[in-house]
Design a protein around this motif. Structure first.
Motif, mmCIF file in Angstrom:
data_model
loop_
_atom_site.group_PDB
_atom_site.id
_atom_site.type_symbol
_atom_site.label_atom_id
_atom_site.label_comp_id
_atom_site.label_asym_id
_atom_site.label_seq_id
_atom_site.Cartn_x
_atom_site.Cartn_y
_atom_site.Cartn_z
ATOM 1 N N ALA A 1 -0.178 -55.125 53.954
ATOM 2 C CA ALA A 1 1.027 -55.454 54.726
ATOM 3 C C ALA A 1 0.687 -56.293 55.957
ATOM 4 O O ALA A 1 1.565 -56.879 56.577
ATOM 5 C CB ALA A 1 1.753 -54.176 55.145
ATOM 6 N N HIS A 2 -0.611 -56.369 56.300
ATOM 7 C CA HIS A 2 -1.032 -57.151 57.469
ATOM 8 C C HIS A 2 -1.218 -58.630 57.165
ATOM 9 O O HIS A 2 -1.527 -59.403 58.061
ATOM 10 C CB HIS A 2 -2.354 -56.613 58.024
ATOM 11 C CG HIS A 2 -2.205 -55.345 58.796
ATOM 12 N ND1 HIS A 2 -1.505 -55.261 59.976
ATOM 13 C CD2 HIS A 2 -2.654 -54.092 58.559
ATOM 14 C CE1 HIS A 2 -1.544 -54.021 60.436
ATOM 15 N NE2 HIS A 2 -2.232 -53.282 59.589
ATOM 16 N N ASN A 3 -1.080 -59.027 55.914
ATOM 17 C CA ASN A 3 -1.388 -60.411 55.537
ATOM 18 C C ASN A 3 -0.187 -61.352 55.584
ATOM 19 O O ASN A 3 -0.240 -62.451 55.044
ATOM 20 C CB ASN A 3 -1.989 -60.466 54.133
ATOM 21 C CG ASN A 3 -3.287 -59.684 54.009
ATOM 22 O OD1 ASN A 3 -3.587 -59.145 52.965
ATOM 23 N ND2 ASN A 3 -4.048 -59.613 55.088
ATOM 24 N N PRO B 1 -3.180 -45.413 63.382
ATOM 25 C CA PRO B 1 -2.526 -46.447 64.197
ATOM 26 C C PRO B 1 -1.495 -47.282 63.422
ATOM 27 O O PRO B 1 -0.771 -48.062 64.033
ATOM 28 C CB PRO B 1 -3.692 -47.357 64.622
ATOM 29 C CG PRO B 1 -4.944 -46.643 64.231
ATOM 30 C CD PRO B 1 -4.580 -45.731 63.123
ATOM 31 N N HIS B 2 -1.460 -47.125 62.106
ATOM 32 C CA HIS B 2 -0.738 -48.068 61.249
ATOM 33 C C HIS B 2 0.735 -47.705 61.011
ATOM 34 O O HIS B 2 1.045 -46.587 60.625
ATOM 35 C CB HIS B 2 -1.475 -48.144 59.901
ATOM 36 C CG HIS B 2 -0.881 -49.108 58.934
ATOM 37 N ND1 HIS B 2 -1.291 -50.418 58.824
ATOM 38 C CD2 HIS B 2 0.107 -48.954 58.027
ATOM 39 C CE1 HIS B 2 -0.585 -51.020 57.890
ATOM 40 N NE2 HIS B 2 0.272 -50.156 57.386
ATOM 41 N N PHE B 3 1.598 -48.698 61.211
ATOM 42 C CA PHE B 3 3.027 -48.562 60.886
ATOM 43 C C PHE B 3 3.443 -49.795 60.094
ATOM 44 O O PHE B 3 3.019 -50.902 60.402
ATOM 45 C CB PHE B 3 3.884 -48.496 62.155
ATOM 46 C CG PHE B 3 3.590 -47.310 63.022
ATOM 47 C CD1 PHE B 3 4.345 -46.152 62.922
ATOM 48 C CD2 PHE B 3 2.552 -47.348 63.938
ATOM 49 C CE1 PHE B 3 4.083 -45.052 63.719
ATOM 50 C CE2 PHE B 3 2.271 -46.249 64.749
ATOM 51 C CZ PHE B 3 3.034 -45.102 64.629
ATOM 52 N N PHE C 1 2.098 -53.228 61.964
ATOM 53 C CA PHE C 1 1.252 -53.348 63.150
ATOM 54 C C PHE C 1 0.479 -52.055 63.380
ATOM 55 O O PHE C 1 0.849 -51.004 62.873
ATOM 56 C CB PHE C 1 2.014 -53.789 64.399
ATOM 57 C CG PHE C 1 3.231 -53.001 64.823
ATOM 58 C CD1 PHE C 1 3.554 -51.780 64.260
ATOM 59 C CD2 PHE C 1 4.073 -53.498 65.825
ATOM 60 C CE1 PHE C 1 4.676 -51.069 64.688
ATOM 61 C CE2 PHE C 1 5.192 -52.794 66.253
ATOM 62 C CZ PHE C 1 5.484 -51.581 65.673
ATOM 63 N N ASP C 2 -0.636 -52.215 64.101
ATOM 64 C CA ASP C 2 -1.478 -51.061 64.429
ATOM 65 C C ASP C 2 -1.329 -50.786 65.922
ATOM 66 O O ASP C 2 -1.563 -51.672 66.742
ATOM 67 C CB ASP C 2 -2.943 -51.354 64.105
ATOM 68 C CG ASP C 2 -3.184 -51.472 62.611
ATOM 69 O OD1 ASP C 2 -2.289 -51.092 61.843
ATOM 70 O OD2 ASP C 2 -4.265 -51.943 62.227
ATOM 71 N N LEU C 3 -0.970 -49.568 66.239
ATOM 72 C CA LEU C 3 -0.698 -49.199 67.627
ATOM 73 C C LEU C 3 -1.693 -48.140 68.094
ATOM 74 O O LEU C 3 -1.927 -47.156 67.387
ATOM 75 C CB LEU C 3 0.727 -48.649 67.759
ATOM 76 C CG LEU C 3 1.845 -49.522 67.187
ATOM 77 C CD1 LEU C 3 3.198 -48.854 67.392
ATOM 78 C CD2 LEU C 3 1.846 -50.912 67.808
#
Ligand SMILES: [Zn+2]
Length: 144
Positions: free
Chosen positions: A61-63, A124-126, A70-72
């Protein structure tokens, strides 16, 4: 009241408006950083080769841009402070629900009903859910 730093703002600028909306509300309640919203072809390939990601380019999903994940990280940084990740996730998921935005938290994966078992790397991942549907409206992030 906490505010985002330059790096967080830069990462957030690449995010889907839904993610921006959630983050901008959440920062009023708890200090956190936005990391790694998008990972381009080279970065994803590196992450795959070094075992940081199980996904090849296009399978994460980050690509995509705008970013649909996003990672928070709660601030101050403490990888072992699971309570801080959980507290942040509660805030993020509550805001998403209030705004009617379907969101999934990485800390909910593989947990078998037991939060202490969840994989710290995913905490951290959403991501917008289901991310493959959202990906159709974004573009593959070839650069970066
Ligand atoms: Zn992530």
């Amino acid at each position: 009241m906490p505010i985002f730093g330059v790096a967080s703002l830069k990462n957030l600028s690449k995010c889907h408006p839904n993610l921006k909306l959630i983050a901008n509300e959440a920062i009023k309640e708890m200090d956190f950083r936005v990391l790694d919203s998008t990972r381009g072809r080279d970065a994803q390939t590196r992450a795959f080769q070094t075992g940081k990601s199980k996904a090849k380019f296009g399978q994460s999903a980050h690509n995509y841009v705008p970013a649909i994940a996003f990672d928070l990280f709660p601030f101050p940084y403490d990888w072992k402070d699971r309570k801080a990740f959980t507290r942040l996730a509660e805030i993020i998921m509550r805001i998403a629900k209030e705004k009617g935005i379907p969101l999934r938290w990485g800390g909910d994966w593989n947990m078998d009903g037991d939060k202490t078992k969840s994989d710290a790397w995913d905490m951290p991942h959403f991501e917008l859910h289901p991310w493959r549907d959202w990906a159709k409206k974004s573009k593959l992030y070839e650069d970066g």
